[in-house]
Design a protein around this motif. Structure first.
Motif, PDB file in Angstrom:
ATOM      1  N   ARG A   3       0.827  -1.218   0.000  1.00 28.52           N
ATOM      2  CA  ARG A   3       0.000   0.000   0.000  1.00 28.52           C
ATOM      3  C   ARG A   3       0.855   1.259   0.000  1.00 28.52           C
ATOM      4  NH1 ARG A   3      -4.154  -0.658   4.843  1.00 28.52           N
ATOM      5  NH2 ARG A   3      -4.457   1.577   4.402  1.00 28.52           N
ATOM      6  N   ILE A   4       1.928   1.286   0.804  1.00 27.79           N
ATOM      7  CA  ILE A   4       2.729   2.514   0.853  1.00 27.79           C
ATOM      8  C   ILE A   4       3.532   2.707  -0.428  1.00 27.79           C
ATOM      9  CG2 ILE A   4       2.852   2.600   3.364  1.00 27.79           C
ATOM     10  CD1 ILE A   4       5.633   1.432   3.255  1.00 27.79           C
ATOM     11  N   VAL A   5       3.970   1.618  -1.031  1.00 27.77           N
ATOM     12  CA  VAL A   5       4.704   1.731  -2.288  1.00 27.77           C
ATOM     13  C   VAL A   5       3.788   2.273  -3.383  1.00 27.77           C
ATOM     14  CG1 VAL A   5       5.755   0.375  -4.130  1.00 27.77           C
ATOM     15  CG2 VAL A   5       6.470   0.015  -1.775  1.00 27.77           C
ATOM     16  N   GLU A   6       2.542   1.793  -3.399  1.00 27.35           N
ATOM     17  CA  GLU A   6       1.585   2.305  -4.386  1.00 27.35           C
ATOM     18  C   GLU A   6       1.268   3.778  -4.132  1.00 27.35           C
ATOM     19  OE1 GLU A   6      -1.734  -0.281  -4.071  1.00 27.35           O
ATOM     20  OE2 GLU A   6      -0.684  -2.017  -4.939  1.00 27.35           O
ATOM     21  N   ARG A   7       1.080   4.138  -2.877  1.00 32.73           N
ATOM     22  CA  ARG A   7       0.777   5.533  -2.553  1.00 32.73           C
ATOM     23  C   ARG A   7       1.900   6.471  -2.959  1.00 32.73           C
ATOM     24  NH1 ARG A   7      -2.104   6.198   3.346  1.00 32.73           N
ATOM     25  NH2 ARG A   7      -3.776   4.668   3.083  1.00 32.73           N
ATOM     26  N   SER A   8       3.143   6.002  -2.855  1.00 31.21           N
ATOM     27  CA  SER A   8       4.285   6.850  -3.207  1.00 31.21           C
ATOM     28  C   SER A   8       4.595   6.779  -4.692  1.00 31.21           C
ATOM     29  CB  SER A   8       5.516   6.422  -2.405  1.00 31.21           C
ATOM     30  OG  SER A   8       5.940   5.124  -2.795  1.00 31.21           O
ATOM     31  N   SER A   9       3.747   6.085  -5.469  1.00 32.29           N
ATOM     32  CA  SER A   9       3.961   5.925  -6.924  1.00 32.29           C
ATOM     33  C   SER A   9       5.345   5.357  -7.213  1.00 32.29           C
ATOM     34  CB  SER A   9       3.770   7.281  -7.641  1.00 32.29           C
ATOM     35  OG  SER A   9       2.480   7.786  -7.424  1.00 32.29           O
ATOM     36  N   TYR A  10       5.809   4.481  -6.340  1.00 29.67           N
ATOM     37  CA  TYR A  10       7.090   3.787  -6.505  1.00 29.67           C
ATOM     38  C   TYR A  10       8.267   4.767  -6.571  1.00 29.67           C
ATOM     39  CZ  TYR A  10       4.376  -0.424  -7.363  1.00 29.67           C
ATOM     40  OH  TYR A  10       3.507  -1.493  -7.231  1.00 29.67           O
TER      41      TYR A  10
END
Length: 911
Positions: A850-857
């Motif tokens: 979830r955090i990786v997706e939120r940060s747009s990688y």
């Protein structure tokens, strides 16, 4: 000792009083108190002789063991502590100064033991009860329980915070405190008592000797040895000592119901607080006891009215203050203040110049208090205050001249508008630069908010409304904006800003070309965004800031834009940069987007420098811009970020001396050290980082000491401790070996810092109890504490600590509004917690994804956490893919590339 309960009570009272005086004065005192009662005299004298003999033997034993044996194991030890000296004795036991002696970390404590001849199982019961009570009381004004256990002789003991202070009455007199200072200190004591009552604890022996004040002016409530639990779920909580006649209290501070042996309630503590207040105001007690017999106590305490306070201690005690003290001393519990909170509220009302509940005020009384409280504003507004003081007759007279008063209202509105602007702009600007200003800000907020709501009600005057909106915006920033000194009331801040937005948005619809209205609306949106970001609601904060930027940029578009307009526009871009990608806060981790915003801000600052090259505000803003650009660059290239961070430090140092010591710039000095140390930690330069952090912490603590209630200063201390703990833990892990480092010493230092960090986080959460950012940090700190305890083989209790940390992390992460760094902490906690049986790698994968997706990688640290979670969950190929993607975000590796922690760990995941 088979005596009637009254005899036992008199023995105990005289014995305790005699212990408190010099040995040479004891005999004359007990003879006077016993009044020819030979049996009573013999019993008290025998008890005192046995006590003195026991003290002599104990002192000799202590000296002998220290003289003969140097081995720590042979010294007088109580658990992990070694006794240094006797602090004092009471009717129940003794309190000793001691220090931790197991070598894990340094700590000075107070240890309470039962070691008097009178000791029986009943006293041990009371000590165990005190331990139970203290375990449930965690408050800044209550001495906290640190440890407890049983000695090798089978005696229970308590280990408490050592309070190096002075009894409250002596502190007030020795420091010549003013009336207001005494009342503020007393109000804090009431806060501690109220907290105890809320936790179902009655102290039952509130007196100066049990309320110490530290050199910093902080009170600490001590000695719950006679306290009573109110909980009905604890049968037998009333001590057997009480049932057998030991009504433990100090007669001079005891309530009538204590003397009568009736049921004890919180009102008994309220009564004792009344005696304490009387003493602080007058320097004497409200009653005079000479014989200390039961009959005298029944007559004086239960029947005679207290002496009127008068004017002792050189203080002016007016009718209101006298009424407050006497209300607390009423004979019937129901006639006193029902709670310590009500008592404190009346004291605060007195300090604020408001009516006090202890007086059933007439109209004239309330009007007079209002006039005194607002005399400056009312004079500025041209109000006829004499008519208010006249009471009912004045009201009738005013009704006859209503038309004249309406004509005055227009002039009044202008004066009230001027008053609001003066209070919130000039006064607040001045007090924010001074240390110790939080209390002044709180008073300012409450006064101005009441004034604003009244002056804007039903108004249609555009000028008045614009000024009121500006005042609401300033007020909101004072209440809760993390970018300035604030009082910690974030919800109140949002409410004030909502009023500012509503007023200015409506005005802009009517006057779309009004630059002042447009600026006020932009400022309201920016302030609202900053507060939302500060409480972790970043998704809501970003659109608010973009709205503000559109308005500010429109105002700054012209070539002749003023310096203030340029600074407003640049600051808004910088704030958006923080929300998009500032590290270690709930940003969106969009580092490229954040860097772009900071560079836009830099372009505008350069325009501002062209307008005024020597302007301190511009130079300060440019230095801060270098700091934030470095903080962003540090996420992918810590070595490359160091030049920007050094430029920030150099920029602050270039400010002239007066500006350098203003509070905001002093904070910026320490705030620049944090990222700089962080970059050094990332490349393994731990010793240099720790030296920098030591300098930063000295500034943090200097600011906090100047204003202990400043929540922002507390948060800065926490940030510094977080970096320091990180440095020790990273070096102990051996990622980058450093010559001369000792992993065990680093682990011990890390544990010490983490324990301090936990205390600070708990202090912050008392002010902001539902802030997910601080809760998440606390959860991770608890897991780190447990991990370091295991590394040092201090496993007793570590499992409970780590389980508590894990519970907090999961609870925060499961909230619908959980932010990226809260999920980041949860994911890391779930795969690093000890023992491994507590780990939940599948759930860690869910949070990390979830955090990786939120940060747009865009965040390599998040991708490293995802790789670690995949690896822990047995998904090796996914771990390699995540690590590869993280490495792609880092600058290309060359022969001159300085290896960073993230790069090294991501490369390790490719194997």
């Amino acid at each position: 000792m088979s005596f009637p309960s009254e005899m036992l009570q008199r023995i105990e009272l005289i014995f305790n009083e005699a212990l408190a005086v010099p040995e040479g004065d004891r005999q004359s005192l007990i003879e006077a108190r016993c009044q020819g009662d030979a049996k009573l005299l013999v019993e008290v004298s025998t008890l005192l002789d046995a006590c003195v003999a026991e003290e002599i033997v104990a002192a000799a034993r202590l000296q002998q063991t220290r003289d003969i044996r140097a081995n720590d194991a042979e010294r007088i030890r109580v658990g992990a502590y070694e006794i240094d000296r006797l602090i004092g004795r009471g009717g129940m036991g003794a309190v000793y100064l001691a220090h931790r002696a197991d070598g894990n970390f340094e700590q000075q404590v107070a240890i309470k033991l039962i070691d008097l001849p009178l000791a029986t199982d009943l006293f041990r019961e009371r000590l165990r009860m005190e331990r139970q009570i203290l375990a449930g009381l965690n408050h800044p004004y209550i001495a906290r329980l640190i440890d407890g256990g049983v000695t090798t002789d089978g005696e229970p003991f308590l280990v408490m915070e050592y309070v190096d202070g002075t009894p409250i009455n002596r502190f007030c007199d020795e420091n010549a405190l003013s009336l207001a200072q005494r009342l503020l200190l007393f109000r804090n004591v009431c806060e501690a008592v109220q907290f105890a009552h809320q936790n179902l604890v009655i102290h039952r022996d509130l007196k100066p000797d049990n309320i110490f004040v530290t050199a910093e002016g902080t009170p600490r409530l001590l000695d719950f040895g006679t306290a009573k639990l109110l909980s009905p779920s604890r049968p037998g909580s009333e001590s057997e000592l009480t049932r057998q006649g030991f009504q433990s209290f100090t007669p001079q501070y005891a309530s009538p119901e204590q003397v009568l042996g009736n049921a004890i309630t919180t009102a008994s503590d309220t009564y004792s607080l009344g005696v304490l207040l009387y003493l602080l105001l007058t320097g004497k007690l409200p009653y005079e006891l000479k014989e200390f017999t039961t009959s005298e106590m029944l007559r004086v305490i239960c029947e005679e009215p207290p002496h009127r306070p008068g004017h002792g201690n050189g203080l002016h005690i007016d009718t209101d203050l006298e009424a407050i003290a006497l209300k607390a001393l009423r004979k019937e519990p129901s006639e006193r203040y029902l709670t310590a909170h009500q008592f404190a509220a009346d004291v605060q009302a007195y300090l604020d110049g408001k009516p006090v509940s202890a007086r059933h005020g007439t109209y004239s009384y309330r009007a007079g208090k209002f006039i005194h409280r607002h005399r400056i504003g009312l004079a500025a507004a041209g109000l006829v205050i004499a008519s208010l003081a006249a009471g009912v007759e004045g009201v009738l007279w005013q009704a006859k001249v209503a038309n004249a008063e309406r004509r005055k209202a227009e002039a009044q509105a202008a004066d009230l508008r001027q008053l609001s602007n003066s209070l919130l702009s000039e006064i607040d600007e001045a007090i924010r630069k001074l240390p110790g200003s939080t209390g002044a800000q709180q008073l300012l907020v409450s006064t101005v908010l009441e004034h604003l709501d009244r002056s804007t009600k039903d108004s249609r005057d555009p000028k008045l409304l614009l000024d009121a909106a500006t005042a609401y915006i300033q007020l909101g920033n004072v209440q809760g904006n993390m970018y300035s000194e604030h009082t910690g009331d974030t919800q109140g801040a949002l409410a004030s800003l909502d009023k500012g937005v509503a007023i200015t948005a409506s005005l802009l619809e009517e006057q779309p070309k009004n630059a002042a209205v447009k600026h006020a609306l932009a400022w309201a949106h920016r302030s609202r965004s900053e507060i939302l970001f500060g409480i972790g609601r970043t998704q809501e904060a970003v659109p608010e800031m973009r709205t503000a930027i559109a308005l500010f940029d429109e105002l700054a578009a012209g070539r002749g834009s003023s310096l203030d307009t340029l600074l407003d526009s640049a600051a808004a871009h910088g704030r958006l940069g923080a929300e998009l990608g500032v590290p270690y806060w709930p940003s969106l981790s969009d580092f490229p987007g954040a860097l772009a915003e900071y560079l836009k801000a830099r372009e505008i600052y350069q325009r501002a420098i062209a307008v005024d090259p020597n302007n301190i505000r511009v130079l300060q803003a440019m230095a801060d811009n270098h700091r934030m650009v470095g903080a962003i660059q540090m996420q992918t290239d810590p070595a490359g970020a160091l030049p920007e961070l050094r430029a920030a430090i150099s920029g602050i140092d270039s400010l002239h001396e007066q500006a350098k010591y203003e509070m905001a710039i002093r904070r910026m000095q320490s705030g620049t050290i944090g990222p700089y140390a962080g970059a050094l930690i990332e490349i393994g330069h731990y010793r240099e980082a720790l030296a920098a952090l030591e300098q930063g912490q000295s500034i943090y603590r200097e600011l906090l000491a100047a204003d202990p209630k400043n929540i922002r200063a507390v948060q800065d201390v926490e940030a510094g401790l977080s970096r320091e703990a990180e440095a020790y833990q990273e070096r102990a892990s051996g990622i980058f070996p450093e010559e001369g480092a000792n992993p065990r010493t680093d682990a011990a230092n890390a544990l010490k810092v983490l324990l301090d960090q936990r205390s600070v986080l708990e202090q912050i959460l008392r002010v902001e109890p539902h802030n997910g950012n601080w809760e998440s940090k606390l959860g991770m700190v608890l897991i780190d504490i447990g991990r370091q305890q295991r590394a040092l083989h201090l496993e007793n209790g570590s499992l409970d600590v780590e389980q508590r940390g894990l519970t907090i992390l999961k609870e925060v992460a499961q909230r619908p509004d959980a932010q990226a760094y809260q999920l980041f902490d949860a994911a890391n906690g779930l795969i690093t917690v000890e023992p491994p049986s507590l780990r939940e790698p599948a759930l860690a994968v869910k949070y990390a994804e979830r955090i990786v997706e939120r940060s747009s990688y865009h965040n390599p640290e998040f991708l490293l956490t995802l790789a670690n979670a995949y690896r822990a969950n047995g998904e090796t190929e996914k771990a390699r893919a995540a690590a590869k993607r993280g490495l792609e975000l880092l600058p290309p590796e060359t022969s001159t590339t300085v290896m960073s922690r993230v790069r090294k760990l991501l490369r390790a995941q490719l194997k």
